[in-house]
Motif scaffolding. Structure first.
Motif, PDB file in Angstrom:
ATOM      1  N   LEU A  26       0.783  -1.295  -0.033  1.00 48.89           N
ATOM      2  CA  LEU A  26      -0.135   0.002  -0.227  1.00 48.89           C
ATOM      3  C   LEU A  26       0.902   1.115   0.075  1.00 48.89           C
ATOM      4  O   LEU A  26       0.549   2.165  -0.656  1.00 48.89           O
ATOM      5  CB  LEU A  26      -0.842   0.220   1.360  1.00 48.89           C
ATOM      6  N   LEU A  27       1.894   1.236   0.632  1.00 41.37           N
ATOM      7  CA  LEU A  27       2.749   2.439   0.907  1.00 41.37           C
ATOM      8  C   LEU A  27       3.606   2.597  -0.452  1.00 41.37           C
ATOM      9  O   LEU A  27       4.001   3.719  -0.835  1.00 41.37           O
ATOM     10  CB  LEU A  27       3.650   2.346   2.101  1.00 41.37           C
TER      11      LEU A  27
ATOM     12  N   LEU B  20       9.208   7.397   3.895  1.00 41.27           N
ATOM     13  CA  LEU B  20       8.614   6.539   3.144  1.00 41.27           C
ATOM     14  C   LEU B  20       7.691   7.385   2.200  1.00 41.27           C
ATOM     15  O   LEU B  20       7.496   8.531   2.164  1.00 41.27           O
ATOM     16  CB  LEU B  20       7.356   5.889   4.155  1.00 41.27           C
ATOM     17  N   GLY B  21       7.560   6.943   1.076  1.00 42.87           N
ATOM     18  CA  GLY B  21       6.721   7.252  -0.088  1.00 42.87           C
ATOM     19  C   GLY B  21       7.428   6.976  -1.207  1.00 42.87           C
ATOM     20  O   GLY B  21       8.351   6.224  -1.328  1.00 42.87           O
TER      21      GLY B  21
ATOM     22  N   CYS C 238      12.948   6.801  -4.042  1.00 40.04           N
ATOM     23  CA  CYS C 238      12.295   7.010  -2.807  1.00 40.04           C
ATOM     24  C   CYS C 238      12.630   8.256  -2.303  1.00 40.04           C
ATOM     25  O   CYS C 238      13.638   8.962  -2.950  1.00 40.04           O
ATOM     26  CB  CYS C 238      12.809   6.018  -1.960  1.00 40.04           C
ATOM     27  N   PRO C 239      12.034   8.787  -1.248  1.00 40.95           N
ATOM     28  CA  PRO C 239      12.199   9.969  -0.739  1.00 40.95           C
ATOM     29  C   PRO C 239      13.516  10.324  -0.361  1.00 40.95           C
ATOM     30  O   PRO C 239      14.322  11.649  -0.553  1.00 40.95           O
ATOM     31  CB  PRO C 239      11.260  10.370   0.507  1.00 40.95           C
TER      32      PRO C 239
ATOM     33  N   VAL D 151       4.185  10.420   3.267  1.00 34.39           N
ATOM     34  CA  VAL D 151       3.426   9.372   4.076  1.00 34.39           C
ATOM     35  C   VAL D 151       3.419  10.142   5.390  1.00 34.39           C
ATOM     36  O   VAL D 151       4.563  10.893   5.770  1.00 34.39           O
ATOM     37  CB  VAL D 151       4.238   8.134   4.306  1.00 34.39           C
ATOM     38  N   ALA D 152       2.216  10.436   5.892  1.00 33.66           N
ATOM     39  CA  ALA D 152       2.053  11.380   7.084  1.00 33.66           C
ATOM     40  C   ALA D 152       1.433  10.450   8.078  1.00 33.66           C
ATOM     41  O   ALA D 152       0.486   9.389   7.698  1.00 33.66           O
ATOM     42  CB  ALA D 152       1.461  12.551   6.833  1.00 33.66           C
TER      43      ALA D 152
END
Lengths: 774, 126
Positions: A481-482, A597-598, A616-617, B11-12
Motif C-alpha cells: 500500500l505504501l 516513506l513514499g 524513494c524520498p 506518508v504522514a
C-alpha cells in the motif's frame, strides 16, 4: 532291556505277504492260489526297462494276459468280500516290501520326467492286474490308497527337505508357460495327481504362477505412473497366463484345487499394491503425472474393491495375501519412513516440503477419499513444518504472488482462488449436523477430514494460531500500500477478501483499518485539492495519511529514518497540514510527516535532455541538493549530511543509486558532482524493479548477503577459483545453520549474489569457477 | 542539472490534538482514562479509529476521552456528571467537535446531570 518297537515285532513276526501262501498243499483252492500268485509275481514292474514308453509296457513279460485257467483261479480265490479284503491286504504287503527294494532307485534322485515315467509304469502295471482281479469298489479303493501312500512315502520321504518337490517346481518353472511342452506337462501333472500328489502339484503351480505375476508386474509396472496398468495386467492374466493355466488345469477340474481367474487377478492386484507401496514416495513427488497410478492404487486398496469372494478354496488361501487393512497400514508406514529419510531434514528446502505436502494431500485423497490415510501421513510432515522458521513468509508469498515464473508455490495462489472446501465453524456442534456420519473405522481419535483435505486450511492449521500468518499478510499488504503511487488498491482488496474467507473475517481488523486509511487519504486529498488549493498553484504533495497505531512497519526499519526533505516539499507539507486541519476529516487532528516513506517522481534536466525517475524520498532529497543552473555544484559527503540531516550511513545509501545511474559522479572519495554529459544515464522508468519494497537499490537487496563476502573472499584467496557448489558447501560448514537461513531467507540464492558480485567486478566467472577480480 | 519534482507521494500520520496540547498543563495522558487505549486508537467497541471513534476534550478539566467511553460513564447516574479522573464537573469543548448525534447526546447527558445537580442544590438549600 530292548524297548519293544514296531521293527522288533516285525523282525520276529514278519508281515504276511502273498509269498507266505506260495507252496502249500495242492488242493484245488491251493492250486488256484498258486496259479494266481504265479500270475501276479513279481508284484513289481522291475523288468521294465526305464527308457521305454510306459504305454508299451506290455512287453518284457511283466504283465501277461491271464489264461482262462488263471481267470477261473481268480474267480474262485476272490469270490467273496472277506477273501478279497484278505487278498488285498496281503497284496499290499508284498507291494510294500517290493517298494522298499526297488522304489528308491526308481523314484528318487532322478530327473523329474524319468520319475514321472516310472510312476506311470508302476501305476499302469498295477492297474492292469487290478482290471482282471475284479475287486469290488471298497477293496480296490483300499488298494489304490495304499499305492498312493507308497508313492508319497518314497517321493517325499522327508517333509523338511522335499528334494522331489524342489525339482518338480524347477521343472514347472521352466516349462509351465511354454506351449511346446504342453502335452508332456499336462500328462505329467495328471500322473502325479493320480499318484496322490494333487496338493503338492497345485501348490507348486500356484506359487510359480504367483512368481510369474510378480515378475511380470515388476517388469511392466514399476516406475510407470502415468499410464493405466490395471487393465493390461488383467488382460495379460487372461490372455497369457490363464491360457496355459486352463490347459494345465483341465485334468484337475474335478479336484478342489481349482485356480480361478478371479483369484489370480486378485493376487496380481495385491502384487501391484506391494509394488506401489514401495514406490509411494516417488509417486507422490510426481503427483500430477502419477494420478493414474494413484487412482489404480485406490481401486486395489479400497475396501470396496470388486473382487469376488472365491478365495476360500484350496491353495489360494495358503498364499500370503495381505489383507487390505494391513496394506493400508503398510502404505502409511512406508510413506512416513521415506518422508523422514528424504524430506524432513534440514537439507530440504522449505518450499519443497510445502510442495510435497500439498501433493501428499492430493495424492492421498485419491488413494483414500475419506482422508484417513492422509490424516495419518501428514502428521509427521506437519510436525516438522512447524519447526521451520521460514515457512510463514514462504507460504504467504506463495499465496499472494500470481506470477507463475517467480512463485514456486503458485499452487497455493491458485488454490486460494477456489472456493474453500472446508469452513471451520466450531460453533455449530457436530451433534446438530443432520448429515453426520461416524468417522471411518481406522481413523485416529482426533481425525477431522476437512482439516487435512483442504490444502490451504491444512497448512494454516499447522500453527495453532492464525495470527502468525495474518501478521505477515498485514505487513506485506502494508508495504504494498505504501509503495502505491496512487490511491488505488483493488487488487489488494480482492486478495484480502479471498484471505478473509480462509482465515476468518475478524482476523484482518488491522488490514481493514489500513485500507480505510488509504481510502480516506484519497478523499482527503481530493477534498484538499478541490476546495482549498488555488488551481494555479504547483502543489505536488499527495500524502497517505495513516493511523499510526495500525501500521506495523511504522516503528521499524526504513520508516524510522529521519532527514530533511527538499524545502519545497517541506513547505508543501506544512501548508497541506494547515489545509487538512480545516476540512472536516482533519477536525481536531494534526499531521506528522514520515519523511522516509513514499515515492517521488522526478524529472532531471541534464544538458537539455530530460530524464524521468521514480525514487524513494531519501534519494530525492539527495538529488535535490544538486539542483541548480550551473553544473559546478560539488558536494562532499559531509555537506550532504549536514544539509539533509542524514547520518553518513543513510547518505551513502541514498547516494549510491545515483552514482550507479551515472547521474552523480564521485570525482574524488566522498565528493560528488552531477554528471555533465547525458550519455549513459539510466533512467528507471520501470520503478517496480528498483524500489518496490522501499529497499530501493539493488545494493540494498544484497546488503544482507554481504555478510558472506569476507568468507567468500577468504575462500577464494586461500583455495583459488571455486565452483558455486564448493562455495555453498564451505558456507554451510562455516556458518551456523540458523544464521545462514536468516541471511539468505530473502529469496535470494547464492547464485544471484555471486552474479551480482560479478557484475560489481568483485568476481570473475570462468568456466563455471568463480575467481577474484584482478 | 535541474531537478523538477513532478509528484510526491508522501506518508504522514494523523494524531488527535489533545486538550492542553497548547501547554496549559504540563503532562497530558496519551491513554483514554476510561478504556486505557491510546486516543489514536479506538474505544473497545469500535473498529476504525478517527472519525468513527472521535475524541472528547474536556473544557473544565484537562482530561480527554473517547466519546463512546465518556458517554457510557455519563449514562450512569452514579457519575453525577463528573469527570471520572478529577471529579470536576465534566463539560466538553464544543468548539473542537463536529456536530453529530454522539455529541448531541453527550450534551443531553451533561445537561441532565446539571439539572439534577441544580435540583439537589435547591432541595438542600430549602
Amino acid at each position: 532291556m530292548i524297548p519293544l518297537s514296531n521293527e522288533i515285532i516285525k523282525s520276529i513276526l514278519p508281515t504276511p505277504t502273498l509269498s507266505n501262501h506260495a507252496y502249500g498243499q495242492y488242493s484245488d483252492i491251493e492250486n488256484d492260489l498258486q496259479l494266481l500268485l504265479n500270475w501276479l509275481d513279481p508284484c513289481f514292474p522291475i523288468e521294465l526297462p526305464r527308457q521305454e514308453q510306459p504305454q508299451q509296457g506290455n512287453n518284457g513279460g511283466a504283465f501277461e494276459i491271464p489264461t482262462p485257467r488263471v481267470k477261473s483261479a481268480i474267480r474262485s480265490c476272490l469270490k467273496d468280500e472277506p477273501s478279497q479284503f484278505d487278498f488285498v491286504k496281503l497284496y499290499c504287503n508284498s507291494m510294500t516290501s517290493n517298494f522298499a527294494l526297488y522304489a528308491p532307485q526308481m523314484l528318487q534322485n532322478l530327473p523329474v520326467m524319468e520319475t514321472v515315467n516310472n510312476i506311470y509304469t508302476i501305476q499302469e502295471y498295477y492297474s492292469r492286474y487290478l482290471r482282471y482281479l475284479n475287486l469290488n469298489s471298497l477293496a480296490s479303493s483300499l488298494f489304490s490308497r495304499h499305492l498312493k501312500s507308497l508313492f508319497y512315502k518314497y517321493l517325499i520321504p522327508d517333509e523338511n527337505s522335499p528334494a522331489f518337490l524342489r525339482s518338480l517346481t524347477e521343472y514347472f518353472n521352466e516349462n509351465l508357460f511354454s506351449m511346446d511342452k504342453n502335452t508332456e506337462l499336462s500328462k505329467c501333472i495328471s500322473i502325479l495327481q493320480e499318484s496322490g500328489l494333487e496338493l503338492e502339484v497345485s501348490s507348486s503351480i500356484v506359487s510359480i504362477s504367483i512368481e510369474r505375476v510378480k515378475s511380470y508386474i515388476l517388469r511392466t509396472c514399476s516406475n510407470i505412473w502415468d499410464k493405466p496398468v490395471l487393465q493390461h495386467i488383467n488382460q495379460w492374466m487372461q490372455v497369457e497366463l490363464y491360457k496355459y493355466f486352463s490347459i494345465i488345469i483341465k485334468p484337475f477340474s474335478s479336484t478342489t484345487a481349482l485356480l480361478h481367474l478371479d483369484d489370480l487377478i486378485r493376487i496380481a492386484h495385491n502384487e501391484l499394491v506391494s509394488l506401489r507401496i514401495s514406490e509411494i514416495f516417488d509417486i507422490v513427488l510426481n503427483f500430477p503425472t502419477s494420478k493414474v497410478a494413484l487412482k489404480e492404487l485406490y481401486q486395489c486398496i479400497s475396501f470396496l474393491s470388486p473382487i469376488s469372494g472365491s478365495g476360500v478354496n484350496g491353495p489360494i488361501s495358503n498364499t500370503p495375501i495381505t489383507s487390505q487393512t494391513h496394506q493400508r497400514q503398510k502404505l502409511v508406514n512406508k510413506f512416513i519412513e521415506k518422508c523422514h529419510a528424504k524430506l524432513l531434514h534440514s537439507g530440504a528446502d522449505t518450499i519443497d516440503i510445502i510442495t510435497c505436502y500439498s501433493s501428499t494431500i492430493k495424492s492421498f485423497l485419491i488413494i483414500d477419499p475419506k482422508g484417513v490415510l492422509l490424516d495419518k501421513v501428514v502428521r509427521p510432515i506437519r510436525r516438522y513444518l512447524k519447526t521451520r522458521s521460514d515457512i510463514i513468509p514462504k507460504v504467504v508469498y506463495g499465496l499472494l504472488n500470481d506470477d507463475i515464473s517467480s512463485n514456486k508455490l503458485i499452487e497455493l495462489a491458485q488454490e486460494l482462488k477456489k472456493k474453500p472446501t472446508f469452513i471451520n465453524n466450531n460453533n455449530a456442534g457436530e451433534d446438530l449436523d443432520i448429515n453426520w456420519v461416524p468417522d471411518p473405522i481406522d481413523a485416529l481419535p482426533d481425525f477431522k477430514k476437512g482439516k487435512v483435505s483442504d490444502i490451504i486450511e491444512s497448512i494454516i492449521s499447522i500453527f495453532d494460531s492464525k495470527s502468525v500468518f495474518v501478521n505477515e499478510f498485514t505487513r506485506l499488504f502494508g508495504e504494498e500500500l505504501l509503495s502505491l503511487s496512487n490511491y488505488y488498491f483493488d487488487e489488494i482488496v480482492q486478495k484480502s477478501e479471498l484471505l478473509k474467507v480462509r482465515f476468518g473475517e475478524n482476523e484482518f481488523t488491522t488490514l481493514d483499518i489500513m485500507l480505510s486509511d488509504i481510502t480516506k487519504s484519497k478523499t482527503i486529498n481530493e477534498t484538499v485539492y478541490q476546495t482549498k488549493v488555488p488551481p494555479n498553484s504547483h502543489l505536488v504533495y499527495h500524502p497517505k495519511i495513516l493511523s499510526h497505531m495500525y501500521w506495523p512497519m511504522l516503528d521499524k526499519g526504513v520508516s524510522t529514518e529521519e532527514f530533511n526533505l527538499p524545502t519545497s516539499i517541506q513547505e508543501q507539507f506544512t501548508s497541506y497540514s494547515e489545509l487538512y486541519a480545516d476540512i472536516p476529516f482533519g477536525h481536531g487532528r494534526y499531521l506528522k510527516m514520515v519523511p522516509s516513506l513514499g515515492l517521488a517522481k522526478l524529472e532531471l534536466e541534464i544538458q537539455n535532455e530530460t530524464f524521468y525517475f521514480e525514487v524513494c524520498p531519501g534519494e530525492a532529497a539527495i538529488i535535490d541538493l544538486f539542483n541548480g543552473d550551473g553544473n559546478d555544484i560539488q558536494l562532499t559527503l559531509d555537506d550532504i549530511c549536514s544539509k539533509t540531516g542524514m547520518t553518513v550511513y543513510l547518505a551513502t545509501k541514498y547516494i549510491q543509486p545515483w552514482v550507479k545511474r551515472n547521474v552523480l559522479l564521485e570525482i574524488e572519495t566522498n565528493s560528488y558532482k552531477p554528471n555533465t554529459s547525458n550519455h549513459e544515464i539510466k533512467s528507471n522508468s520501470n520503478f517496480s524493479e528498483d524500489s518496490k519494497n522501499m529497499m530501493s537499490s539493488e545494493h540494498h537487496k544484497f546488503a544482507r548477503m554481504d555478510k558472506l563476502w569476507p568468507l567468500i573472499l577468504g575462500m577464494l584467496t586461500n583455495l583459488g577459483p571455486l565452483s558455486i557448489t564448493k562455495i555453498q558447501s564451505f558456507l554451510n560448514i562455516t556458518i551456523p545453520k540458523d544464521q545462514l537461513e536468516s541471511i539468505s531467507s530473502s529469496n535470494l540464492t547464492l547464485k544471484e549474489y555471486l552474479d551480482w558480485c560479478e557484475k560489481e567486478k568483485k568476481l570473475q566467472l570462468q568456466q563455471g569457477l568463480y575467481r577474484l577480480w584482478k | 542539472m535541474k531537478v523538477n519534482i513532478v509528484d510526491w507521494h508522501g506518508v504522514a500520520t494523523w494524531h488527535w490534538k489533545l486538550a492542553s496540547n497548547d501547554g496549559k498543563a504540563g503532562y497530558v495522558d496519551e491513554l483514554c482514562g476510561i478504556c486505557r487505549v491510546p486516543f489514536d486508537g479506538t474505544c473497545p467497541n469500535c473498529k476504525f479509529p478517527g472519525d468513527d471513534c472521535p475524541l472528547v476534550l474536556g473544557r473544565g478539566c484537562i482530561h480527554n476521552f473517547h466519546v463512546h467511553c465518556i458517554l457510557k460513564w455519563l449514562e450512569q447516574e452514579a457519575s453525577k456528571g463528573l469527570c471520572p479522573m478529577c471529579r470536576q464537573v465534566f463539560v466538553h469543548d464544543p468548539e473542537d467537535n463536529p456536530h453529530s448525534e454522539e455529541f448531541e447526546y453527550l450534551q443531553q447527558l451533561e445537561d441532565g446531570h446539571r439539572l439534577l445537580r441544580e435540583k439537589g442544590e435547591t432541595t438542600y438549600e430549602e
